[in-house]
Design a protein around this motif. Structure first.
Motif, PDB file in Angstrom:
ATOM      1  N   VAL A  29       0.840  -1.198   0.000  1.00 34.29           N
ATOM      2  CA  VAL A  29       0.000   0.000   0.000  1.00 34.29           C
ATOM      3  C   VAL A  29       0.874   1.247   0.000  1.00 34.29           C
ATOM      4  O   VAL A  29       0.453   2.316  -0.423  1.00 34.29           O
ATOM      5  CB  VAL A  29      -0.981   0.007   1.188  1.00 34.29           C
ATOM      6  CG1 VAL A  29      -2.081  -1.020   0.995  1.00 34.29           C
ATOM      7  CG2 VAL A  29      -0.263  -0.227   2.519  1.00 34.29           C
ATOM      8  N   LEU A  30       2.112   1.072   0.465  1.00 28.43           N
ATOM      9  CA  LEU A  30       3.063   2.188   0.492  1.00 28.43           C
ATOM     10  C   LEU A  30       4.465   1.616   0.317  1.00 28.43           C
ATOM     11  O   LEU A  30       4.801   0.617   0.955  1.00 28.43           O
ATOM     12  CB  LEU A  30       2.949   2.918   1.840  1.00 28.43           C
ATOM     13  CG  LEU A  30       3.906   4.076   2.096  1.00 28.43           C
ATOM     14  CD1 LEU A  30       3.662   5.235   1.128  1.00 28.43           C
ATOM     15  CD2 LEU A  30       3.771   4.571   3.540  1.00 28.43           C
ATOM     16  N   ALA A  31       5.229   2.202  -0.573  1.00 26.22           N
ATOM     17  CA  ALA A  31       6.613   1.755  -0.753  1.00 26.22           C
ATOM     18  C   ALA A  31       7.522   2.967  -0.890  1.00 26.22           C
ATOM     19  O   ALA A  31       7.301   3.818  -1.756  1.00 26.22           O
ATOM     20  CB  ALA A  31       6.723   0.866  -1.986  1.00 26.22           C
ATOM     21  N   LEU A  32       8.510   3.044  -0.023  1.00 26.17           N
ATOM     22  CA  LEU A  32       9.530   4.087  -0.136  1.00 26.17           C
ATOM     23  C   LEU A  32      10.814   3.413  -0.611  1.00 26.17           C
ATOM     24  O   LEU A  32      11.213   2.382  -0.063  1.00 26.17           O
ATOM     25  CB  LEU A  32       9.775   4.765   1.218  1.00 26.17           C
ATOM     26  CG  LEU A  32       8.868   5.951   1.566  1.00 26.17           C
ATOM     27  CD1 LEU A  32       7.432   5.518   1.710  1.00 26.17           C
ATOM     28  CD2 LEU A  32       9.344   6.656   2.832  1.00 26.17           C
ATOM     29  N   ARG A  75       5.963  13.012   6.114  1.00 32.40           N
ATOM     30  CA  ARG A  75       5.370  14.100   5.338  1.00 32.40           C
ATOM     31  C   ARG A  75       5.663  13.941   3.855  1.00 32.40           C
ATOM     32  O   ARG A  75       4.831  14.310   3.015  1.00 32.40           O
ATOM     33  CB  ARG A  75       5.848  15.454   5.868  1.00 32.40           C
ATOM     34  CG  ARG A  75       5.307  15.711   7.281  1.00 32.40           C
ATOM     35  CD  ARG A  75       5.717  17.070   7.784  1.00 32.40           C
ATOM     36  NE  ARG A  75       5.072  18.118   7.000  1.00 32.40           N
ATOM     37  CZ  ARG A  75       4.588  19.240   7.511  1.00 32.40           C
ATOM     38  NH1 ARG A  75       4.661  19.470   8.797  1.00 32.40           N
ATOM     39  NH2 ARG A  75       4.037  20.146   6.723  1.00 32.40           N
ATOM     40  N   ALA A  76       6.816  13.385   3.528  1.00 27.34           N
ATOM     41  CA  ALA A  76       7.112  13.116   2.117  1.00 27.34           C
ATOM     42  C   ALA A  76       6.106  12.120   1.555  1.00 27.34           C
ATOM     43  O   ALA A  76       5.584  12.292   0.452  1.00 27.34           O
ATOM     44  CB  ALA A  76       8.542  12.592   1.967  1.00 27.34           C
ATOM     45  N   ALA A  77       5.792  11.088   2.343  1.00 25.40           N
ATOM     46  CA  ALA A  77       4.833  10.066   1.881  1.00 25.40           C
ATOM     47  C   ALA A  77       3.431  10.642   1.731  1.00 25.40           C
ATOM     48  O   ALA A  77       2.635  10.151   0.940  1.00 25.40           O
ATOM     49  CB  ALA A  77       4.829   8.884   2.854  1.00 25.40           C
ATOM     50  N   ILE A  92       8.556   7.292  -4.091  1.00 23.80           N
ATOM     51  CA  ILE A  92       7.497   6.933  -3.152  1.00 23.80           C
ATOM     52  C   ILE A  92       6.319   6.435  -3.972  1.00 23.80           C
ATOM     53  O   ILE A  92       5.837   7.152  -4.852  1.00 23.80           O
ATOM     54  CB  ILE A  92       7.060   8.151  -2.307  1.00 23.80           C
ATOM     55  CG1 ILE A  92       8.247   8.684  -1.500  1.00 23.80           C
ATOM     56  CG2 ILE A  92       5.883   7.786  -1.400  1.00 23.80           C
ATOM     57  CD1 ILE A  92       8.012  10.042  -0.863  1.00 23.80           C
ATOM     58  N   GLU A  93       5.912   5.203  -3.707  1.00 25.30           N
ATOM     59  CA  GLU A  93       4.738   4.662  -4.402  1.00 25.30           C
ATOM     60  C   GLU A  93       3.618   4.434  -3.409  1.00 25.30           C
ATOM     61  O   GLU A  93       3.821   3.846  -2.357  1.00 25.30           O
ATOM     62  CB  GLU A  93       5.078   3.333  -5.076  1.00 25.30           C
ATOM     63  CG  GLU A  93       5.869   3.503  -6.347  1.00 25.30           C
ATOM     64  CD  GLU A  93       6.141   2.169  -7.037  1.00 25.30           C
ATOM     65  OE1 GLU A  93       5.480   1.170  -6.684  1.00 25.30           O
ATOM     66  OE2 GLU A  93       7.017   2.149  -7.911  1.00 25.30           O
ATOM     67  N   ILE A  94       2.444   4.911  -3.803  1.00 27.47           N
ATOM     68  CA  ILE A  94       1.253   4.638  -3.007  1.00 27.47           C
ATOM     69  C   ILE A  94       0.352   3.754  -3.855  1.00 27.47           C
ATOM     70  O   ILE A  94      -0.034   4.140  -4.969  1.00 27.47           O
ATOM     71  CB  ILE A  94       0.544   5.941  -2.599  1.00 27.47           C
ATOM     72  CG1 ILE A  94       1.445   6.706  -1.630  1.00 27.47           C
ATOM     73  CG2 ILE A  94      -0.810   5.647  -1.974  1.00 27.47           C
ATOM     74  CD1 ILE A  94       0.865   7.970  -1.093  1.00 27.47           C
TER      75      ILE A  94
END
Ligand SMILES: Nc1ncnc2c1ncn2[C@@H]1O[C@H](COP(=O)(O)OP(=O)(O)OP(=O)(O)O)[C@@H](O)[C@H]1O
Ligand SMILES: [Mg+2]
Length: 296
Positions: A29-32, A75-77, A92-94
């Motif tokens: 769901v979130l990848a940094l 905050r970046a995400a 950053i992938e959402i």
């Protein structure tokens, strides 16, 4: 003063998995990936490459000393870095979308449907002159297009879902009438109003007394189990992370110095800085949070 709907980043999504971590190869769901954050004014890199992937229903913790870059990473995400900061490297992938490729309006739409956040100071995200329930209802009208009456009904349900004892009463109250713990529940209700798949909790319980903090942590754990909400939990308190997270990242001066499954990092830290953090926390009874957990 901005309004809730501007501040709270929320969304609408199907719920797919439970929180047992056993779901194979779900899309994160979130990848940094090697995220770097720089201050344009001083031309200084502050965060030197943070990477993690968050699967649906999982929880990752970020711990580390003050100023280590935990909040900037969050905050970046969320796409809300302070004005002169930007992501100077990495991605950053959402839910599979690289947020750098989005126009501001695409980003607003995606953010509205994927990721929410709660911070340390709930009162500053609420308008003191509007009843708190009406502010949640406003989020529902703005983001989901609910009619006034539906939005009110749903807002009361959300206040109930975050275990506020008298949700009808709380709906009509103002911020000054609520305790810090109640305000944080209101913020969590607003953050989950349109069912984000990820919730970022950045020092969300830090300002609360120990009992209330424990209640809020239980609430987050329950939301995770019940709805498959994935969590990013930022805390200077290892016990908070030990209680909620599968994986932990230890940050120091913008660098991830150690990472791994929470249990192994906390039981067998490899980095001297992690050992220092753990030593500092032993006096607060970290063991009691570790003891009841199965190995992870
Ligand atoms: N709005 C801002 N303006 C200027 N500098 C900032 C701003 N926000 C963060 N910084 C700087 O960036 C660095 C990382 O800050 P960040 O807020 O991410 O730390 P943190 O790990 O969240 O710390 P804390 O535990 O105190 O919340 C710090 O050196 C801080 O001074
Ligand atoms: Mg911070």
């Amino acid at each position: 003063m901005t309004t809730l709907s501007q501040n709270i980043v929320t969304r609408h999504a199907e719920r797919t998995v439970t929180a047992d971590g056993a779901v194979p190869a779900a899309e994160p769901v979130l990848a940094l990936r090697d995220v770097r954050i720089s201050d344009r004014v001083t031309d200084r890199e502050i965060v030197h490459g943070v990477s993690f992937e968050l699967a649906p229903g999982n929880a990752v913790g970020i711990v580390g000393e003050s100023g280590s870059g935990k909040t900037l990473t969050c905050r970046a995400a969320l796409g809300i870095l302070p004005p002169h900061f930007d992501v100077s490297g990495g991605s950053i992938e959402i839910a599979g979308t690289d947020i750098a490729t989005l126009t501001p309006s695409q980003w607003t739409g995606l953010r509205g449907s994927t990721i929410g956040a709660v911070f340390q100071d709930p009162a500053s995200y609420l308008n003191p002159s509007i009843r708190v329930g009406a502010q949640i209802a406003e989020v529902l009208r703005a983001k989901l297009g609910l009619k006034r009456r539906e939005a009110r009904h749903r807002a009361v349900e959300l206040l109930r879902a975050v275990r506020l004892r008298d949700p009808e009463l709380v709906y009509g109250q103002y911020t000054y009438e609520l305790s810090g713990g109640m305000l944080q529940r209101v913020l969590i209700a607003a953050a989950i109003a349109v069912e984000p798949r990820t919730l970022i909790a950045d020092e969300a319980t830090t300002a609360l007394d120990v009992t209330v903090q424990a209640e809020i942590l239980d609430l987050l754990a329950e939301l995770r189990e019940r709805t498959g909400l994935a969590l990013v939990v930022v805390s200077h308190d290892l016990a908070v992370v030990a209680q909620l997270c599968d994986e932990v990242l230890v940050m120091r001066q913008g660098v991830v110095v150690e990472r791994g499954p929470t249990r192994s990092v906390l039981h067998d830290p490899q980095h001297a800085y992690t050992r220092l953090l753990i030593d500092e926390h032993h006096q607060y009874g970290l063991e009691k949070f570790l003891a009841p957990k199965e190995s992870s």
